[in-house]
Design a protein around this motif. Structure first.
Motif, PDB file in Angstrom:
ATOM      1  N   ASN A 152      15.792  39.915  -2.638  1.00 28.83           N
ATOM      2  CA  ASN A 152      16.608  40.372  -1.520  1.00 28.83           C
ATOM      3  C   ASN A 152      17.254  39.218  -0.759  1.00 28.83           C
ATOM      4  OD1 ASN A 152      16.507  43.430  -1.141  1.00 28.83           O
ATOM      5  ND2 ASN A 152      14.384  42.935  -1.596  1.00 28.83           N
ATOM      6  N   GLU A 156      10.619  50.391  -3.245  1.00 27.32           N
ATOM      7  CA  GLU A 156      11.895  49.992  -2.639  1.00 27.32           C
ATOM      8  C   GLU A 156      12.790  51.174  -2.293  1.00 27.32           C
ATOM      9  OE1 GLU A 156      14.372  45.963  -2.950  1.00 27.32           O
ATOM     10  OE2 GLU A 156      14.066  47.010  -4.863  1.00 27.32           O
ATOM     11  N   ARG A 203      10.660  44.262   3.594  1.00 30.91           N
ATOM     12  CA  ARG A 203      12.073  44.184   3.964  1.00 30.91           C
ATOM     13  C   ARG A 203      12.235  43.619   5.386  1.00 30.91           C
ATOM     14  NH1 ARG A 203      16.541  46.498   1.789  1.00 30.91           N
ATOM     15  NH2 ARG A 203      15.326  46.073  -0.113  1.00 30.91           N
TER      16      ARG A 203
END
Length: 416
Positions: A330, A231, A289
């Motif tokens: 997230n 990350e 992401r």
């Protein structure tokens, strides 16, 4: 008004080609409002299992979907029957007592979905229903998406009618978010008709990257562990550039698939990120992401401006991405006041079985002459019967039992 109680087996294999879902349901008419033209179904889930996909068959499907592969029409012809055999054998191996089954409802395997552009809108699912019927002796309903595309809609997502019936709340805006190969959302508003659309990539690009980076030692990022590890390496500029492509700005209804987010795209992204010096975990984190941000931004652009009070109360996740802790973390971070949980926490139809259950219900609707509810923002309001009927050995007996619903529209599903 009463309708025949039927025992229906629903079959589905998603874009990720992880396995064949087998759901056995007892479906009957719960209640009907002839004046309003709506009815409710009583659904009881009797069995759910997942059959493994033979790795060679999975490779054949992926090769067929991959642009540039030298797949011939002979290959596609053979594959259609091979997938039909796999689906039929999944039923035979499930332990379901076929003497109890009235109908099999098969989605098949989508190999290409092109509902926008080109010469014409089109979609193709393989898995020959005659093979399934021959192996099981049962009448089969298949070809659900083709009817939707033919009438002018995009044919995907297609399970919103069930999610809306299961999750509707008179006081809450709820999203059912599937994160399979592709991500798709069903938005259920307390005051408005539900709507649905593909948010963009789901697990497909992540899975391909993991296979490349681990030399096929891993088929997916288990629990999002690689993404969590990498990350701090996320290339945010790359994420922004990817999310600037036109699809993400399109308003619902919209659907997508391998034509925009397939293996070839993931291979290109993986090579580009490696060349920029990212570690394998950093590559996976960056691609993960992209998926999580595509979902969050879809809500900001296409959901919040449309729903009551411009807020989302609850998000329920299904598909393999529901178990990716990085994706879930997230999404929760981007919507901190919204409850984010697995579909299992709210619905008696769990995340794993949802799509097979939906196709079982669509098969029931097809043979009874009823309709699924049309979502808001659809390109066409024309009702259409979804499904193609392939008679089995029980065909005459089956149709002598059926009391049709004569064009009525499914409004609610009661799961017991």
């Amino acid at each position: 008004m009463t309708g025949k109680k039927l025992n229906v087996v629903g079959l589905n294999c998603g874009t990720s080609i992880d396995g064949i879902d087998v759901a056995q349901l007892e479906v009957s008419l719960e209640q009907a409002d002839n004046a309003a033209g709506f009815f409710s179904l009583n659904v009881k889930l009797l069995h759910y299992s997942e059959a493994q996909i033979d790795p060679h068959l999975k490779k054949l499907v992926l090769d067929t979907c991959y642009p540039g592969k030298s797949t011939t029409i002979a290959d596609v012809c053979d594959l259609n029957f091979a997938i039909g055999e796999a689906f039929g054998n999944a039923v035979l191996d499930s332990g379901i007592n076929l003497d109890e089954v009235d109908l099999i409802s098969s989605h098949g395997q989508t190999v290409w979905h092109e509902p926008r552009g080109g010469v014409r809108n089109s979609t193709l699912q393989l898995g020959e229903p005659s093979v399934i019927s021959q192996l099981t002796g049962k009448t089969v309903v298949s070809g659900f998406r083709t009817a939707e595309v033919a009438v002018g809609r995009q044919g995907a997502p297609i399970c919103g009618f069930l999610e809306s019936a299961l999750l509707h709340d008179d006081a809450k805006v709820i999203i059912s978010q599937n994160i399979g190969g592709i991500g798709n959302a069903t938005v259920i508003d307390p005051k408005l008709t539900f709507f649905q659309f593909d948010t963009g990539p789901g697990n497909m690009m992540i899975d391909t990257a993991v296979k490349i980076l681990t030399d096929n030692q891993k088929q997916y990022d288990v629990s999002g562990s690689m993404a969590n590890e990498g990350e701090n390496e996320i290339d945010h500029e790359y994420v922004e550039a990817f999310l600037n492509q036109p699809y993400f700005g399109l308003s619902p209804p919209k659907t997508t698939g391998r034509e925009l987010f397939g293996d070839n795209v993931s291979e290109r992204i993986t090579k580009e990120l490696i060349s920029k010096g990212l570690s394998p975990s950093g590559v996976v984190a960056t691609i993960t992401r992209i998926t999580s941000e595509s979902i969050s931004r879809a809500y900001e652009m296409h959901v919040l401006p449309q729903v009551t009070n411009s807020e989302i109360d609850e998000i329920y996740l299904c598909g393999g991405g529901a178990y990716n802790t990085n994706l879930v973390k997230n999404l929760q971070k981007r919507f901190p006041t919204t409850k984010v949980a697995k579909l299992n926490e709210r619905s008696p139809v769990n995340a794993e079985s949802k799509e097979a259950v939906a196709f079982a219900i669509l098969g029931y609707l097809c043979i009874t002459g009823a309709y699924a509810e049309i979502p808001r923002f659809s390109e066409s309001e024309e009702k259409t019967h979804m499904g193609v009927i392939t008679p089995g050995k029980n065909f005459n007996r089956l149709f002598s039992w059926i009391s049709g619903l004569d064009g009525m529209v499914l409004k609610n599903v009661i799961v017991k």
